[in-house]
Scaffold this motif. Sequence first.
Motif, PDB file in Angstrom:
ATOM      1  N   ASP A 176      31.364  38.262  46.190  1.00 26.77           N
ATOM      2  CA  ASP A 176      31.931  37.787  45.654  1.00 26.77           C
ATOM      3  C   ASP A 176      32.021  38.112  44.009  1.00 26.77           C
ATOM      4  O   ASP A 176      30.398  38.305  43.372  1.00 26.77           O
ATOM      5  N   LYS A 177      33.246  38.861  43.808  1.00 28.96           N
ATOM      6  CA  LYS A 177      33.163  39.256  42.230  1.00 28.96           C
ATOM      7  C   LYS A 177      33.872  38.104  40.667  1.00 28.96           C
ATOM      8  O   LYS A 177      35.186  38.389  41.525  1.00 28.96           O
ATOM      9  N   GLN A 178      33.896  37.652  40.280  1.00 34.02           N
ATOM     10  CA  GLN A 178      34.579  36.777  38.899  1.00 34.02           C
ATOM     11  C   GLN A 178      35.817  38.804  37.979  1.00 34.02           C
ATOM     12  O   GLN A 178      34.520  38.562  37.020  1.00 34.02           O
ATOM     13  N   LEU A 179      36.509  38.999  38.451  1.00 34.17           N
ATOM     14  CA  LEU A 179      36.928  40.016  38.169  1.00 34.17           C
ATOM     15  C   LEU A 179      38.007  39.908  36.808  1.00 34.17           C
ATOM     16  O   LEU A 179      38.254  39.728  35.608  1.00 34.17           O
ATOM     17  N   LEU A 206      44.854  46.090  47.780  1.00 39.38           N
ATOM     18  CA  LEU A 206      45.632  47.366  48.228  1.00 39.38           C
ATOM     19  C   LEU A 206      44.463  48.327  48.971  1.00 39.38           C
ATOM     20  O   LEU A 206      44.087  48.397  47.436  1.00 39.38           O
ATOM     21  N   ALA A 207      43.614  48.456  49.380  1.00 39.93           N
ATOM     22  CA  ALA A 207      42.561  49.351  49.820  1.00 39.93           C
ATOM     23  C   ALA A 207      43.455  50.511  49.966  1.00 39.93           C
ATOM     24  O   ALA A 207      44.575  51.288  50.777  1.00 39.93           O
ATOM     25  N   VAL A 208      42.601  51.374  48.337  1.00 38.84           N
ATOM     26  CA  VAL A 208      43.072  52.757  48.574  1.00 38.84           C
ATOM     27  C   VAL A 208      41.967  53.472  48.985  1.00 38.84           C
ATOM     28  O   VAL A 208      40.909  53.593  47.357  1.00 38.84           O
ATOM     29  N   GLY A 209      41.043  54.347  49.764  1.00 38.69           N
ATOM     30  CA  GLY A 209      40.189  55.428  49.681  1.00 38.69           C
ATOM     31  C   GLY A 209      38.876  54.592  49.126  1.00 38.69           C
ATOM     32  O   GLY A 209      38.935  53.430  50.241  1.00 38.69           O
ATOM     33  N   ASP A 210      38.205  54.437  48.455  1.00 36.54           N
ATOM     34  CA  ASP A 210      36.295  53.492  48.473  1.00 36.54           C
ATOM     35  C   ASP A 210      36.729  52.240  47.552  1.00 36.54           C
ATOM     36  O   ASP A 210      35.991  51.095  47.601  1.00 36.54           O
ATOM     37  N   ASN A 211      38.135  52.585  47.252  1.00 39.15           N
ATOM     38  CA  ASN A 211      38.903  51.064  46.542  1.00 39.15           C
ATOM     39  C   ASN A 211      39.721  49.926  46.336  1.00 39.15           C
ATOM     40  O   ASN A 211      40.088  50.651  47.342  1.00 39.15           O
ATOM     41  N   LEU A 212      39.860  48.484  45.470  1.00 36.74           N
ATOM     42  CA  LEU A 212      40.437  47.592  46.093  1.00 36.74           C
ATOM     43  C   LEU A 212      41.940  47.784  44.777  1.00 36.74           C
ATOM     44  O   LEU A 212      40.405  48.027  43.724  1.00 36.74           O
ATOM     45  N   LEU A 213      43.011  47.650  44.627  1.00 35.28           N
ATOM     46  CA  LEU A 213      43.827  47.560  43.881  1.00 35.28           C
ATOM     47  C   LEU A 213      44.467  46.098  43.742  1.00 35.28           C
ATOM     48  O   LEU A 213      44.382  45.825  44.928  1.00 35.28           O
ATOM     49  N   ALA A 266      41.112  48.752  39.140  1.00 33.88           N
ATOM     50  CA  ALA A 266      40.608  49.163  40.734  1.00 33.88           C
ATOM     51  C   ALA A 266      38.856  48.603  40.848  1.00 33.88           C
ATOM     52  O   ALA A 266      38.297  48.772  40.327  1.00 33.88           O
ATOM     53  N   VAL A 267      38.582  47.811  41.980  1.00 33.32           N
ATOM     54  CA  VAL A 267      36.758  47.643  42.500  1.00 33.32           C
ATOM     55  C   VAL A 267      36.418  48.585  43.002  1.00 33.32           C
ATOM     56  O   VAL A 267      37.207  49.114  44.176  1.00 33.32           O
ATOM     57  N   THR A 272      31.346  47.056  46.711  1.00 36.57           N
ATOM     58  CA  THR A 272      30.420  45.727  45.716  1.00 36.57           C
ATOM     59  C   THR A 272      31.676  44.687  44.696  1.00 36.57           C
ATOM     60  O   THR A 272      31.224  43.913  44.560  1.00 36.57           O
ATOM     61  N   GLY A 273      32.933  45.119  44.413  1.00 35.52           N
ATOM     62  CA  GLY A 273      33.332  44.865  43.352  1.00 35.52           C
ATOM     63  C   GLY A 273      33.152  45.182  42.507  1.00 35.52           C
ATOM     64  O   GLY A 273      34.216  44.488  41.627  1.00 35.52           O
ATOM     65  N   GLU A 274      32.327  46.008  42.503  1.00 39.00           N
ATOM     66  CA  GLU A 274      32.444  46.691  40.694  1.00 39.00           C
ATOM     67  C   GLU A 274      33.547  47.059  40.142  1.00 39.00           C
ATOM     68  O   GLU A 274      34.621  47.587  41.428  1.00 39.00           O
ATOM     69  N   GLU A 275      34.074  46.923  39.126  1.00 37.37           N
ATOM     70  CA  GLU A 275      35.166  47.254  38.383  1.00 37.37           C
ATOM     71  C   GLU A 275      34.985  48.737  38.499  1.00 37.37           C
ATOM     72  O   GLU A 275      34.393  49.258  37.948  1.00 37.37           O
ATOM     73  N   VAL A 276      35.900  49.791  38.835  1.00 35.72           N
ATOM     74  CA  VAL A 276      36.164  51.573  38.406  1.00 35.72           C
ATOM     75  C   VAL A 276      37.699  51.554  37.161  1.00 35.72           C
ATOM     76  O   VAL A 276      36.664  52.673  36.124  1.00 35.72           O
ATOM     77  N   TRP A 277      38.287  51.210  37.150  1.00 32.21           N
ATOM     78  CA  TRP A 277      39.462  51.072  36.685  1.00 32.21           C
ATOM     79  C   TRP A 277      39.856  49.438  36.151  1.00 32.21           C
ATOM     80  O   TRP A 277      39.992  49.513  37.210  1.00 32.21           O
ATOM     81  N   ARG A 278      40.647  50.085  34.829  1.00 35.19           N
ATOM     82  CA  ARG A 278      41.445  48.497  34.482  1.00 35.19           C
ATOM     83  C   ARG A 278      42.617  49.816  33.357  1.00 35.19           C
ATOM     84  O   ARG A 278      42.864  50.139  32.940  1.00 35.19           O
TER      85      ARG A 278
END
Lengths: 171, 581
Positions: free
Chosen positions: B175-178, B191-198, B214-215, B219-225
Amino acid sequence: MHVTRLAATMLLSIALTAPLTKGLQAEELLGDPDRGKYVFRSAGDCMRCHGWPADGRTGVHLRAPPGSNLRDSALDAEALAEVVRCGRPGTAMPYHDRQAYKDEACYGMTMSDFDEDDRPIQGKSIRDEDIANVVAYLQAHVIGRGKPTLEECGEFFDDPEAGACDFLRQR
Amino acid sequence: MKMKYSYAVLAAMTAAGMASAGFAQVTSERLLAASSEEEAGNWLMVHRNYDSNRFSPLNDINAENASDMDLAFAVPIGGLEPSGFGAGYMEGTPLVDNGMMYISDPWGTPYKIDVSSGTKGQILWVCDTGLEKDPTAGVLLANRGLALHGDNVVTALNDGRVVACNTETGEVAWDKQLATEPGEGFTAAPLAVGDNLLIGQSYGDWATRGWLAAVDGETGEEVWRFFTVPEPGQPGSETWLCEETGNPDCWKTGGAALWVTGSYDPETNTTFWGTGNPVPMFDPEFRPGDNLYSNSTIALDADTGELKWHFQYTPGDYMDYDEVGIQLLMDTTVDGEERKVLSHFGRNGIFYTLDRNSGAYIQSAQYVTELNWTEGVDPKTGMPVEYDPSKSLQTYAQGVISRGSDNVDTCPHITGGVNYYPTAYNPNTGIAYGAGQEGCSEIGTQEMAADDVLPGVIFLGGTYASSNEQTGSITAMDVSTSEQVAKQNMPYPNHSGVLVTPEVVFSGSLDGTLGAYDATTLEPLWSVNTGTSFRSPPMTYAVDGKQYVAILGGPVGGNANGHAELEVMQQANMLWVFTVN
């Protein structure tokens, strides 16, 4: 719903000049502001267009036509009651008296006086005493107030933690 | 407001996750093969495949027998609790993986329903996201679906959180407060793309700034924005002339939000999203300039979020012609040349085709019946012919609305055209389908002082009204030529969108009618009225070789568009499933 600028201007001028032929008299307008708040909040669906502080903006539905800012209203109790009762033909403000436009009690007009596209819109029905209560609420807690405050928001919803007040907490 | 989970609960979840190791995971390989024969009976992501075509090869229900369709089963769904705007909308697309269906209600709550019997939908779990259903909050309740990723089904919520629920147990996996800024939240399926969710930030009209993030899917950790409104100094910031207004921060509340899930091209690792209107929608004087990247298609590197190209459909908009809707990806032949293209039914009433590798404009054609806001599109640039890049305020064909000006009648209606309502494409025939609204609206500006603009409060900068009767249509366009090949007019605006199979187009109506139409002629083949309003698209799946058509119904809300018979419809959230016996 067909709202033309011309029709709106014409009917607004009628609304502001036509004598009150029927409706609530001053002595009948001693409503209960607390009950009026409840009516404003729920029974009348006023918030959808006017927002909870009745500023025509705050909390207004994304797809509702923003209502007028009642905090700046110059209308007296009788005029407010008439607008709630009869609506504002040519605008999105609906009438809330189910008998409106069946006789000439509203601005001296009946439904047949309007073109099909310009007919007043029927809103949820509000009883006479609750119209007086809403007017009492507007006069006691809305008209003349400045910008909405957090305290006012909490009081409006009877809940200081109401989500609608979040933006005021963040300010 | 957020639900907290104890270590014991988390440990139990981990155990549950391990126990489900034998369960068919939705891996990135399966998602890449979502349109393969192996997955023909499934619907693994919101638009079925990364190309967003919403085309299913299932043809057991076809033009010959669609008239024999009948109810298989129905399931009442929860989530009718109102926000400050009233009851929410059912706008999601069910996902189906081997007889298990996943749906969301207007609050984004995920449900798992066993549809394997073909005769009953058995709810197996309802995931407790911990969302506070505040009846006072001025939030638009609309959830447009879920994402399957690994062992989880993921929902993006209106309170700005992303919640992953274990598909086996329905327990919250993470559960992530994005989204953390006032007014921000989500409506679209991730949208699930590879390891990430957009995941796209949706609530632009609440005076927020749009972004796509992208998280990490585990884990829900943010990858990029990527922010859809550039900050001063960034490329594109020159299109926000905020200094001219005395409000240098106008970009911070500029909108350009993401309301609908985008597409993905694995070949170039590019993701394509449509962006929302500039905010405030009706007062360009608050935000002079073209307002990039509002009303655009944006193409981003899926690994980094870096912008590859953009195409803005209506620069400096004041008609709410946002372009959040579906980005159809297809390979086609244009003028004898093989092209990799992106097609999009614009909310502005025009059907566009772009080169999806460069963003270059290829061709376009009007698809709505009535269009008056522009005299046409420049055949070289794709820009409206009235567009003048030297101007800070654009004036389109019907004249500009400005502070103190008269109102303007503009067609299509501010709602569209095709809005968020999903479109579809049949790759075998090269025909794209769009369903939407037909009509016009009258718009006007109301000035608001910059000091009064507060993130979290809707900021329109004006008002509108429908100016004639609002109806609907389904339109079929040949992507290769941009020619309209069929049109079916309907009595009510179509807010459902379309599903296409080899021979049949399916679509719902605001009055509760679900219809099947011949994919070539769009002539009606069958219909049934369910009594629940359709603002969600139909989908199709198969179990044990038998085909079903499913759709979510709910309240019409404030979308009756002046039709009194829609106004009086009562509220119920339902899953409807049909088949041919």
